[in-house]
Design a protein around this motif. Sequence first.
Motif: not given
Length: 125
Positions: A14, A20, A59, A61, A117
């Motif tokens: 993430c 998270l 990062y 998703p 996330a």
Amino acid sequence: MTAVASIRTIVLECSAPEPLAQFWSAVLDRPIVNRDDDWWDLEPSPGGPRMAFQVSPGYEPPAWPGTSGEQQSHLDLEVDDLETARARVLELGARQLSEVIDESEDDGVWQVFADPAGHPFCLVT
């Protein structure tokens, strides 16, 4: 056959581990036991693996539904009451990705969500 290994930790990458970890702590009712700048852990369930959250620079998703291999994994979470669980994960910050799916009596009924996330997960009865 003898197992070569057992699952020690499920790690979700993430951009920010704190929100998270807080989300999954509430969903799984597991306390946060480690808070570092780039790695947070939940207390494992008895006999179960740890769940951890690691900073991954840049990062992005995964896409759902994955059409060209973007989705790498997801979690299936068994629940007693899909509607109650759905309401709770949405309240905690999940995003709904699908309507209720009931394709087979053997596999139960499920619905797909994303955590804050963007990691996909399913609630399954």
